[in-house]
Write an enzyme that holds these catalytic residues in place. Structure first.
Site, PDB file in Angstrom:
ATOM      1  N   ASP A   8       7.338 -37.666   9.116  1.00  0.00           N
ATOM      2  CA  ASP A   8       7.040 -37.233   7.872  1.00  0.00           C
ATOM      3  C   ASP A   8       7.717 -36.021   7.624  1.00  0.00           C
ATOM      4  OD1 ASP A   8       5.334 -36.630   5.535  1.00  0.00           O
ATOM      5  OD2 ASP A   8       4.073 -35.132   6.891  1.00  0.00           O
ATOM      6  N   ASP A  10       6.893 -32.996   5.157  1.00  0.00           N
ATOM      7  CA  ASP A  10       6.154 -31.576   4.759  1.00  0.00           C
ATOM      8  C   ASP A  10       4.938 -31.381   6.014  1.00  0.00           C
ATOM      9  OD1 ASP A  10       7.351 -31.259   2.292  1.00  0.00           O
ATOM     10  OD2 ASP A  10       6.021 -32.584   1.352  1.00  0.00           O
TER      11      ASP A  10
HETATM   12  C1  BG6 Z   1       3.691 -35.114   0.962  1.00  0.00           C
HETATM   13  C2  BG6 Z   1       2.556 -33.831   0.981  1.00  0.00           C
HETATM   14  O1  BG6 Z   1       4.691 -34.850   1.803  1.00  0.00           O
HETATM   15  O2  BG6 Z   1       4.175 -34.914  -0.614  1.00  0.00           O
HETATM   16  C3  BG6 Z   1       1.629 -33.972  -0.020  1.00  0.00           C
HETATM   17  O3  BG6 Z   1       2.145 -34.118   1.951  1.00  0.00           O
HETATM   18  C4  BG6 Z   1       2.410 -33.824  -1.221  1.00  0.00           C
HETATM   19  O4  BG6 Z   1       0.785 -32.857   0.058  1.00  0.00           O
HETATM   20  C5  BG6 Z   1       3.313 -35.030  -1.641  1.00  0.00           C
HETATM   21  O5  BG6 Z   1       1.531 -34.180  -2.466  1.00  0.00           O
HETATM   22  C6  BG6 Z   1       4.078 -35.209  -2.996  1.00  0.00           C
HETATM   23  O6  BG6 Z   1       4.989 -34.108  -2.994  1.00  0.00           O
HETATM   24  P1  BG6 Z   1       5.870 -33.818  -4.071  1.00  0.00           P
HETATM   25  O7  BG6 Z   1       7.034 -32.777  -3.799  1.00  0.00           O
HETATM   26  O8  BG6 Z   1       6.518 -34.982  -4.816  1.00  0.00           O
HETATM   27  O9  BG6 Z   1       4.935 -33.110  -5.293  1.00  0.00           O
HETATM   28 MG    MG Z   2       3.059 -33.941   6.079  1.00  0.00          MG
END
Ligand code: BG6
Ligand code: MG
Length: 221
Positions: A8, A10
């Site tokens: 993963d 984030d």
């Molecule tokens: C995930 C995060 O990796 O990405 C979530 O853990 C987030 O919190 C999701 O909502 C979508 O991210 P983005 O960058 O497309 O808004």
């Molecule tokens: Mg994550």
């Protein structure tokens, strides 16, 4: 046998989970909606629009689809500004050493993330050359806990799911990995105590050999 590791992004490879939190907090405060870090844990791993729905649960009023779109765009603008601070060297402690050790052991590396900003973050961190596959929010129809992102990543690595290990900081991600038939390493406080093959505080505490020796799903007592 572990032949692929799907990370993963984030909160696992980079501290963008904090940026997500700060951006949603700013949006929620401006709307007068209560939001805290506990609620934020539920946003981990799920798509931007599902995250917004969770934020809006505490709102006393209903939002139209157009208003939701505007809020999601506002959040992403704040988030993208925070991402501009990232540079090479901002991968979380232990992330790059572990990836290097795994690659040295012949393991293929992928990212499996719900984020549509994944490729931008990879660019900022300059880690693209270390990855054999990237699957993100632009490539999938269903975000975690659906297993689509990890199954697609395994397919792009050319590996069966049973040969892959997922590394996750989100409950939704743990479930997605399980549903994909993969072993899973759970990282950090949001997933402490949840079902996983291994739990660690962060990647600096994950030993490459230990990860490679995780028993296959069917082999456990
Ligand atoms: C995930 C995060 O990796 O990405 C979530 O853990 C987030 O919190 C999701 O909502 C979508 O991210 P983005 O960058 O497309 O808004
Ligand atoms: Mg994550």
């Amino acid at each position: 046998m572990v032949r692929g590791v799907i990370f993963d992004l984030d909160g696992v490879l980079v501290t963008t989970d904090e940026f997500h939190y700060l951006s949603w907090k700013q949006v929620a405060d401006a709307e007068g909606i209560y939001f805290d870090r506990e609620i934020n844990h539920r946003l981990r791993g799920v798509s931007r629009m599902i995250s917004l729905e969770i934020v809006l649960e505490r709102s006393p009023r209903q939002y139209t689809d157009a208003e939701k779109q505007t809020l999601a765009e506002r959040k992403n603008e704040i988030y993208r500004n925070l991402l501009n601070r990232l540079g090479p060297g901002d991968a979380l402690p232990g992330a790059l050493p572990l990836i290097h050790d795994l690659r040295h052991a012949g393991v293929r590396i992928a990212i499996g993330s719900s984020s549509k900003n994944t490729r931008y973050i990879i660019e900022r961190l300059q880690i693209g050359h270390l990855l054999d596959a990237v699957v993100d929010g632009n490539d999938i129809r269903h975000s975690k806990p659906d297993p689509e992102v990890f199954l697609t990543a395994a397919a792009r690595l050319g590996l069966p799911p049973a040969d892959c290990v997922v590394v996750e900081d989100a409950e939704a991600g743990l479930e997605a990995a399980r549903r994909a038939g993969m072993r899973v390493v759970a990282l950090g406080p949001a997933v402490r105590g949840l079902a996983a093959d291994l739990w660690a505080e962060n990647l600096a505490a994950v030993d490459c050999r230990r990860l490679l020796e995780l028993p296959a799903r069917g082999d456990r007592a």
